[in-house]
Design a protein around this motif. Structure first.
Motif, PDB file in Angstrom:
ATOM      1  N   ASP A 183       0.856  -1.085   0.212  1.00 50.26           N
ATOM      2  CA  ASP A 183      -0.325  -0.431   0.143  1.00 50.26           C
ATOM      3  C   ASP A 183       0.985   1.097  -0.158  1.00 50.26           C
ATOM      4  O   ASP A 183       2.070   1.035   1.070  1.00 50.26           O
ATOM      5  CB  ASP A 183      -1.176   0.071   1.400  1.00 50.26           C
ATOM      6  CG  ASP A 183      -2.111   1.015   1.298  1.00 50.26           C
ATOM      7  OD1 ASP A 183      -2.070   1.580   0.030  1.00 50.26           O
ATOM      8  OD2 ASP A 183      -2.928   0.721   2.014  1.00 50.26           O
ATOM      9  N   ASP A 184       0.730   2.345  -0.485  1.00 55.96           N
ATOM     10  CA  ASP A 184       0.757   3.619  -0.544  1.00 55.96           C
ATOM     11  C   ASP A 184       2.526   3.997  -0.873  1.00 55.96           C
ATOM     12  O   ASP A 184       3.188   4.212  -0.972  1.00 55.96           O
ATOM     13  CB  ASP A 184       0.929   4.031   1.242  1.00 55.96           C
ATOM     14  CG  ASP A 184      -0.085   4.585   1.742  1.00 55.96           C
ATOM     15  OD1 ASP A 184      -1.339   5.014   0.585  1.00 55.96           O
ATOM     16  OD2 ASP A 184      -0.482   4.332   2.473  1.00 55.96           O
ATOM     17  N   GLU A 240      -4.540   4.998  -6.988  1.00 55.99           N
ATOM     18  CA  GLU A 240      -4.610   5.175  -6.173  1.00 55.99           C
ATOM     19  C   GLU A 240      -5.240   7.103  -5.560  1.00 55.99           C
ATOM     20  O   GLU A 240      -4.676   7.455  -6.762  1.00 55.99           O
ATOM     21  CB  GLU A 240      -4.260   5.234  -4.421  1.00 55.99           C
ATOM     22  CG  GLU A 240      -3.625   3.858  -3.802  1.00 55.99           C
ATOM     23  CD  GLU A 240      -3.823   4.138  -1.991  1.00 55.99           C
ATOM     24  OE1 GLU A 240      -2.394   4.195  -1.938  1.00 55.99           O
ATOM     25  OE2 GLU A 240      -4.422   3.524  -1.185  1.00 55.99           O
TER      26      GLU A 240
HETATM   27 MG    MG Z   1      -3.177   3.524   0.335  1.00 56.95          MG
END
Ligand code: MG
Ligand code: C2E
Ligand code: MG
Ligand code: MG
Length: 290
Positions: A183-184, A240
């Motif tokens: 993630d991220d 995202e």
């Molecule tokens: Mg994220």
């Protein structure tokens, strides 16, 4: 931060010492107040999963949903996850909170079309706790939710404090068919070495790159490099924080497979998500955009 405040306090004389001490005290009190309210909410089952659609960028079909925790306290109001998740982590509430949210999320997602996946965020401290895998599997088992429909999202920070422990948890989950995404990606302590040591099924490009993709050459080059790397490593990609049609278009041009963001849908509660899926199943499962 405390040290910095004290340092300034020492340098700026007596009056300031009182001010900073007071502010620090107030901040600490507020954290404790949130902690207590959160403990109560978790035992009362009052933290709710919301769900945000993840789409195939080319077809605009919904392929899954990310679970995002939501909590509204009677006195404090709606407390954002950016506030309560770190407090839950620090004060040892993240385990029970996480189990509550996953239990509710799998109960809800069970009645969705079976080709939709559910993703779920794991906090750094959960990746040093060897019981995490067991807890997740017990919840899936009890809900009758197929582990192959679950993805866990972890951040690089989550892998740092004890990589060996994190690797064991991730391996255990993967053996049961659960997929793992990073993630991220691109913020924080990014290290390409991590991508050699760990196998991820998916990489999520952080919103920071997506939001500047139209007006910023470096962002564009970084995204293209990430996409090329993922292709080589056989990882799926989700961008995202897509808010504009033009951003989605650009990402499709670059060959990005998946997308998530307000353009396709905001996080919504279980009831609204089910309603949306029922509505959509009459046509194709596609998100309406302008
Ligand atoms: Mg994220
Ligand atoms: P995340 O996992 O990176 O989740 C994506 C965040 O971006 C969510 O914020 C989502 O609402 C927001 N977002 C999605 N699309 C857009 C967009 O187009 N524009 C903008 N500006 N924002 C967008 P949220 O729900 O506030 O959650 C923040 C973070 O809190 C999450 O970041 C995740 O790290 C953490 N979190 C949330 N729920 C949980 C949970 O159940 N467990 C754990 N461990 N962490 C959670
Ligand atoms: Mg996430
Ligand atoms: Mg984030």
């Amino acid at each position: 931060k405390a040290e910095t405040a004290l340092y300034h306090a020492k340098r700026s004389g007596r009056g300031r010492v009182v001010v900073y001490t007071h502010e620090m005290e107030e901040a600490a009190k507020r954290v404790t107040r949130i902690e207590q309210a959160l403990r109560r909410a978790v035992s009362a089952g009052e933290v709710e999963p919301h769900f945000q659609p993840i789409v195939d960028l080319k077809t605009r079909k919904v392929v899954g949903f990310e679970t995002l925790a939501r909590w509204t306290d009677r006195d404090l109001g709606a407390v954002p996850p950016m506030v309560f998740i770190p407090i839950a982590e620090e004060r040892g509430i993240i385990g029970p909170l996480s189990q509550l949210v996953l239990r509710k999320a799998t109960e809800a997602a069970k009645s969705w079309p079976s080709d939709l996946f559910l993703s779920f965020n794991l906090s750094p401290s959960q990746l040093v706790d060897q019981n995490t895998g067991l807890h997740i599997l017990a919840i899936l088992d009890r809900a009758g939710f197929d582990p192959r429909r679950l993805e866990v999202e972890i951040t690089e920070t989550g892998l740092m404090s004890d990589p060996a422990s994190a690797e064991k948890i991730v391996d255990d989950l993967r053996r049961c068919g659960i997929r793992v995404s990073l993630d991220d990606f691109g913020t924080g302590q990014s290290s390409l070495g991590r991508l050699r040591e760990f196998r991820f099924d998916k990489l999520k490009i952080d919103r920071a790159f997506v939001s500047s993709i139209l007006d910023d050459r470096p962002s564009e080059h970084i995204i293209r490099a990430i996409l090329a790397m993922c292709e080589g490593l056989g990882m799926d990609v989700v961008a995202e924080g897509i808010e504009q049609e033009a951003q989605a278009d650009r990402l499709v041009t670059f060959g990005c497979g998946g997308g998530q963001g307000f353009l396709f849908g905001r996080p919504a509660n279980a009831g609204a998500t089910l309603g949306y899926l029922r509505e959509a199943s009459r046509g194709a499962l596609r998100v309406a955009t302008a």
